[in-house]
Design an enzyme around this catalytic site. Structure first.
Site, PDB file in Angstrom:
ATOM      1  CB  ALA A  79      23.313  -4.058   1.701  1.00  0.00           C
ATOM      2  CG  ASP A  80      26.918  -9.677   0.235  1.00  0.00           C
ATOM      3  OD1 ASP A  80      27.689  -9.630   1.208  1.00  0.00           O
ATOM      4  OD2 ASP A  80      27.201 -10.268  -0.827  1.00  0.00           O
ATOM      5  CB  THR A  81      28.811  -5.040  -2.319  1.00  0.00           C
ATOM      6  OG1 THR A  81      27.839  -4.092  -1.883  1.00  0.00           O
ATOM      7  CG2 THR A  81      29.423  -4.559  -3.630  1.00  0.00           C
TER       8      THR A  81
END
Length: 203
Positions: A79-81
């Protein structure tokens, strides 16, 4: 399925997976891997394109890492935010001054928090990852300069997209949120669970 690999150094993502009962093992980068290079912004890149590209790049790197280490096969989750104010992307601040400038820009504004989640069902299969994007809108009240200074001095800004963590004292700044609280934290649980159900995971 007994477990998955989580290719993330974020303790919050670990906690969120535990919250929905997903057993996982960390699949962290080797010392020689340039993980910062994966997060470099391309010229004129839109926030949506950026976070999807970075997440898929992290997943590809994690898959190569698992194969090189000869670990047991299991799904890999990445995941990446990122935070965006209009077309402007706010990544992790370079230093305290950068963090303060980010928070000043977000003060009194509604910004977007974009989190992409990608899953490779099995590292040895054809590499056809599933990827979803969750976008939340967060509005901050007007912040005083003294508040920003104190928050940055607490150390909470460092390593956080947009220079804040919603589960920290910055929660007191949030006038309104529309979307996924867990997505703003770094892993949208509804979308993550749906992706896992798609490969046979039961909750």
């Amino acid at each position: 399925m007994r477990f998955l690999y989580l290719a993330s150094q974020s303790p919050r993502r670990c906690q969120l997976l535990e919250q929905i009962g997903v057993r996982h093992e960390l699949l962290l980068p080797d010392a020689h891997e340039d993980t910062e290079a994966l997060e470099r912004l391309l010229p004129d890149e839109a926030p949506d394109d950026y976070v999807l590209r970075v997440t898929l790049a992290k997943l590809a790197a994690a898959r190569a890492r698992l194969l090189a280490r000869g670990l047991p096969a299991a799904p890999i989750l990445c995941a990446d935010t990122t935070v965006a104010l209009g077309p402007r992307i706010f990544g992790k601040p370079a230093d305290d001054e950068d963090a303060a400038l980010m928070l000043q820009a977000l003060s009194g504004q509604t910004h977007r928090v974009l989190t992409a989640v990608a899953l490779a069902e099995a590292p040895h299969a054809a590499f056809a990852p599933q990827c979803v994007l969750q976008v939340s809108a967060v509005r901050f009240r007007q912040l005083g300069s003294d508040e920003i200074v104190r928050y940055v001095a607490s150390g909470e800004s460092q390593g956080k997209a947009g220079a804040y963590a919603i589960q920290s004292q910055a929660a007191a700044w949030v006038e309104h949120i529309e979307g996924s609280y867990s997505g703003v934290m770094g892993l949208p649980l509804f979308e993550t669970a749906e992706v896992l159900r798609g490969v046979g995971w039961s909750f």
